[in-house]
Every structure is written in C-alpha cells, then in structure tokens.
Write an enzyme that holds these catalytic residues in place. Structure first.
Site, PDB file in Angstrom:
ATOM      1  N   THR A  67       0.713  -1.150   0.058  1.00 13.63           N
ATOM      2  CA  THR A  67      -0.025   0.011   0.098  1.00 13.63           C
ATOM      3  C   THR A  67       0.931   1.312  -0.045  1.00 13.63           C
ATOM      4  OG1 THR A  67      -0.149   0.251   2.556  1.00 13.63           O
ATOM      5  CG2 THR A  67      -1.957  -1.154   1.391  1.00 13.63           C
ATOM      6  N   LYS A  71       4.498   1.418  -0.990  1.00 14.10           N
ATOM      7  CA  LYS A  71       4.990   1.140  -2.453  1.00 14.10           C
ATOM      8  C   LYS A  71       5.891   2.203  -3.047  1.00 14.10           C
ATOM      9  CE  LYS A  71       1.478   0.015  -4.748  1.00 14.10           C
ATOM     10  NZ  LYS A  71       0.496  -0.106  -5.748  1.00 14.10           N
TER      11      LYS A  71
END
Length: 75
Positions: A67, A71
């Site tokens: 998430t 990321k």
C-alpha cells in the site's frame, strides 16, 4: 505422485490493512484454480518496512502487494 502440503505465499503489506478486501478475492481465485496458495494481509509500520522486505524474501514469498506509502518507499 506425492502430496505437497507446502502452500505458496503472497501478501499485502501496509498500514492500515485490516479492512483491505484483496485477500478475500485472492483466496477465492486460488481456490477456484485449485492452487495451494495463501494470501496474507500483514500490518507493517513504516519503521518495520525494511525488515519486512527482508523477511518476505527470506521466506520465499511468490508475490507481494504494497500500500501507499510503502509502495513508494520500496520503489
């Protein structure tokens, strides 16, 4: 032919992830395809991310979703 009881692992790492529905969809797809794979939803705080990435590599995870902001940090 011998049985293989070792599940392949994939996961999502993030914070927060408790309400992330991706695991339900992935597990349904694995079951439909007869795959012995498991999708784990794992809460990882930003300060734990580097250790978590080493952990998934050491454990041989087959795939990983991250998430935001994880990321971005990994990229």
């Amino acid at each position: 032919m011998s049985k293989n009881y070792q599940a392949e692992l994939v996961a999502v790492l993030g914070t927060p992830v408790a309400e992330n529905p991706t695991g339900v969809m992935q597990e349904a797809a694995f079951a439909a395809l007869g795959l012995n794979w498991r999708y784990l939803t794992i809460e990882v705080k930003p300060e734990q991310l580097a250790a978590a990435m080493l952990g998934v590599r050491a454990l041989g995870f087959r795939g990983l979703n991250l998430t935001i902001p994880h990321k971005v940090a990994v990229i």
